[in-house]
Each structure stands twice: as structure tokens, then as C-alpha cells.
Design an enzyme around this catalytic site. Structure first.
Site, PDB file in Angstrom:
ATOM      1  N   GLU A  53      44.061  50.771  36.756  1.00 49.49           N
ATOM      2  CA  GLU A  53      44.815  50.138  35.679  1.00 49.49           C
ATOM      3  C   GLU A  53      45.430  51.143  34.706  1.00 49.49           C
ATOM      4  O   GLU A  53      44.846  52.182  34.407  1.00 49.49           O
ATOM      5  CB  GLU A  53      43.882  49.212  34.908  1.00 49.49           C
ATOM      6  N   LYS A  55      46.732  51.135  30.787  1.00 48.36           N
ATOM      7  CA  LYS A  55      46.859  50.505  29.466  1.00 48.36           C
ATOM      8  C   LYS A  55      46.725  51.615  28.438  1.00 48.36           C
ATOM      9  O   LYS A  55      46.100  52.653  28.690  1.00 48.36           O
ATOM     10  CB  LYS A  55      45.802  49.423  29.251  1.00 48.36           C
ATOM     11  N   LYS A 114      48.989  42.450  34.674  1.00 49.12           N
ATOM     12  CA  LYS A 114      47.799  41.928  34.011  1.00 49.12           C
ATOM     13  C   LYS A 114      48.188  41.525  32.602  1.00 49.12           C
ATOM     14  O   LYS A 114      48.624  42.351  31.802  1.00 49.12           O
ATOM     15  CB  LYS A 114      46.694  42.979  33.993  1.00 49.12           C
ATOM     16  N   GLU A 163      40.937  35.222  37.818  1.00 52.02           N
ATOM     17  CA  GLU A 163      39.778  35.843  37.171  1.00 52.02           C
ATOM     18  C   GLU A 163      38.836  34.804  36.572  1.00 52.02           C
ATOM     19  O   GLU A 163      39.264  33.892  35.867  1.00 52.02           O
ATOM     20  CB  GLU A 163      40.266  36.783  36.070  1.00 52.02           C
ATOM     21  N   ASN A 184      35.162  39.136  35.983  1.00 52.12           N
ATOM     22  CA  ASN A 184      35.223  40.052  34.844  1.00 52.12           C
ATOM     23  C   ASN A 184      33.823  40.235  34.273  1.00 52.12           C
ATOM     24  O   ASN A 184      33.214  39.291  33.767  1.00 52.12           O
ATOM     25  CB  ASN A 184      36.175  39.515  33.770  1.00 52.12           C
ATOM     26  N   GLU A 213      35.568  43.547  38.056  1.00 49.28           N
ATOM     27  CA  GLU A 213      36.403  44.115  37.005  1.00 49.28           C
ATOM     28  C   GLU A 213      35.565  44.464  35.770  1.00 49.28           C
ATOM     29  O   GLU A 213      34.661  43.726  35.412  1.00 49.28           O
ATOM     30  CB  GLU A 213      37.472  43.099  36.562  1.00 49.28           C
ATOM     31  N   SER A 214      35.898  45.576  35.146  1.00 48.00           N
ATOM     32  CA  SER A 214      35.298  46.040  33.885  1.00 48.00           C
ATOM     33  C   SER A 214      33.942  46.717  34.123  1.00 48.00           C
ATOM     34  O   SER A 214      33.094  46.214  34.856  1.00 48.00           O
ATOM     35  CB  SER A 214      35.120  44.903  32.866  1.00 48.00           C
TER      36      SER A 214
END
Length: 255
Positions: A53, A55, A114, A163, A184, A213-214
Site C-alpha cells: 500500500e 499512503k 482503497k 473488507e 481488517n 490486512e493491518s
């Protein structure tokens, strides 16, 4: 009011402007979606399918010190063994749809937008700006909205990653045919991470490709693979904070 609720209100307020913005824009000819297929291809090789990702910052991290320019980061992602790229386009994360346009000139790897998508106009906008897939967050959508938006995305040639965060949200997606489901590990409202969430919830999802995710690190990938069938991971902070992004991604690929 928490950050998630604030963002959803922003999206609703932006809707009328967005409809006018895309009204006269013609869609490009539909190509066959490649995001999901690319992930499947990696899994067939018994390798980790990594979605990395981009960001600039987030509510949990003020800014990523190792980030200078989008172009520089995307070039490194392109040279690494990740199979797909996620670009966070929401302004609260320092993002913009123009980031997708720029990235597309650098890499041929599939890109997922996203964002906090709640209407068809945002999906059309995603296609116009060159995204290959979109994220839909079950927490901010009803069961009916999820189904409608999923079908619309596929109709215009986009793949979808849905998600979820908890067991209640599994009920929202139980009749949806799409196979790519993200779990997530972060609570979007409280911003706390629990990696065991992926292990627990993945066991309740049958015939799905799960994206954890995360909180994804080398150590956590090994834990997830030892306690579940998960081999697809969406990775943000740990890559963005690393000075050797290519080396780190390639290490995760082999984890």
C-alpha cells in the site's frame, strides 16, 4: 464522533459534486479485470500474494518518515515481488485519485483503489482514473448496498475486495458470490490491531480467498500461515516505514 463516521459524512456531502464531475466523462472500453487473477496466479505458485500500500499518513500514524515521493515508492514496488498495489485515495490519508494516474505510468501491476466507497459515482470515478479494483467496507454499507455496488463494479470491469471486521459483517456478505474477502485486523473506529481476528474469522469463511490486512509483519505472516490458510496479505505501515522497501517486500514474499 470517531474518524470513520467523519469520513463517511464527508463522502455523502461530496456526492452531488461528484455526480456532476463524472456526468460527461466517457468510460474506456472494458478490459477483463486482472487484480483477482493476479492474486490467484501467485497462490498457484504456493507463494505469498502481497498487496503493498501507498499512503502518506493515517489517523494512527501522523506521517511515514521514509516517504518522499509517490513515484519513488511505486518504482520500488514495481521492482519488488509484490503482485498488486493498493493506493489510498482519501484526503484524510494524504491521498488523491491523481496518485493512481501517476502510478499507472510507472507500473503495470494491478492497482486497487482503497477508499471509503459508498455509492456508484465513486466506483465510476475509480474506473475513470484507471483503478483495476476497489475496496468495499462492510462496516459502512448495508447488505443491499454491498450487493448493488459489487455487481455494478463488476459490470464496468472492476474487481472487488470486500473488507470485514467481525462476525456480524460475515452475515452481510454470506450471499455475495465474490471470493476475495479482506479481514481488517484493525478496528476502524478504535484504531486498535488484533492479528488473531484474521485467524478466527477466516475459519468461518468457506471457499474464499482471504486477505489479512493491518499489522502485517514478517513475524505475523508466519503466525497467520501456521494457524490459518491465509497466504494473501495487504501491507502498509511496515513497508512504508522501511528504508529498504524492495528487500523487505521480497523477504515477506518468502515468509
Amino acid at each position: 464522533m470517531n474518524i470513520l463516521d467523519k469520513i463517511v459524512i464527508q463522502k455523502k456531502n461530496h456526492y452531488k459534486y461528484l455526480v456532476q464531475k463524472i456526468k460527461k466523462t466517457k468510460l474506456k472500453k472494458n478490459n477483463k479485470p486482472i487484480f483477482f487473477q493476479t492474486i490467484q496466479n501467485e497462490l498457484k505458485k504456493n507463494k505469498n500474494a502481497l498487496i503493498v500500500e501507498f499512503k502518506r499518513f493515517s489517523p494512527s500514524v501522523n506521517n511515514f518518515k521514509k516517504i518522499k515521493y509517490l513515484q519513488e515508492v511505486i518504482r520500488q514496488y514495481d521492482e519488488s515481488k509484490c503482485c498488486c498495489i493498493s493506493i489510498l485515495t482519501d484526503k484524510n490519508f494524504g491521498g488523491s485519485l491523481n496518485d493512481i494516474l501517476i502510478a499507472k505510468k510507472i507500473t503495470s501491476k494491478p492497482i486497487i483503489r482503497k477508499d471509503f466507497i459508498i455509492n456508484k459515482a465513486q466506483i465510476l470515478e475509480s474506473k475513470i482514473y484507471g483503478a483495476d479494483a476497489i475496496l468495499l467496507i462492510a462496516k459502512i454499507l448495508t447488505k443491499k448496498e454491498l450487493n448493488t455496488l459489487c455487481n455494478f463494479a463488476v459490470k464496468i470491469g472492476l474487481d472487488v475486495l470486500i473488507e470485514i471486521e467481525n462476525k456480524l459483517e460475515i452475515k452481510k456478505i454470506e450471499k455475495i458470490k465474490f471470493k476475495l474477502i479482506g479481514i481488517n485486523n484493525r478496528d476502524l473506529r478504535e484504531q486498535k490491531i488484533n492479528i488473531n481476528k484474521s485467524i478466527e474469522l477466516s475459519g468461518l469463511l468457506i471457499d474464499k480467498i482471504i486477505v489479512s490486512e493491518s499489522g502485517i509483519t514478517d513475524r505475523n505472516i508466519k503466525k497467520l500461515k501456521s494457524k490459518s490458510n491465509i497466504s494473501t496479505f495487504l501491507i502498509g505501515s511496515s513497508v512504508l516505514n522501511n528504508t529498504n522497501k524492495i528487500g523487505y517486500i521480497n523477504k515477506l514474499y518468502q515468509s
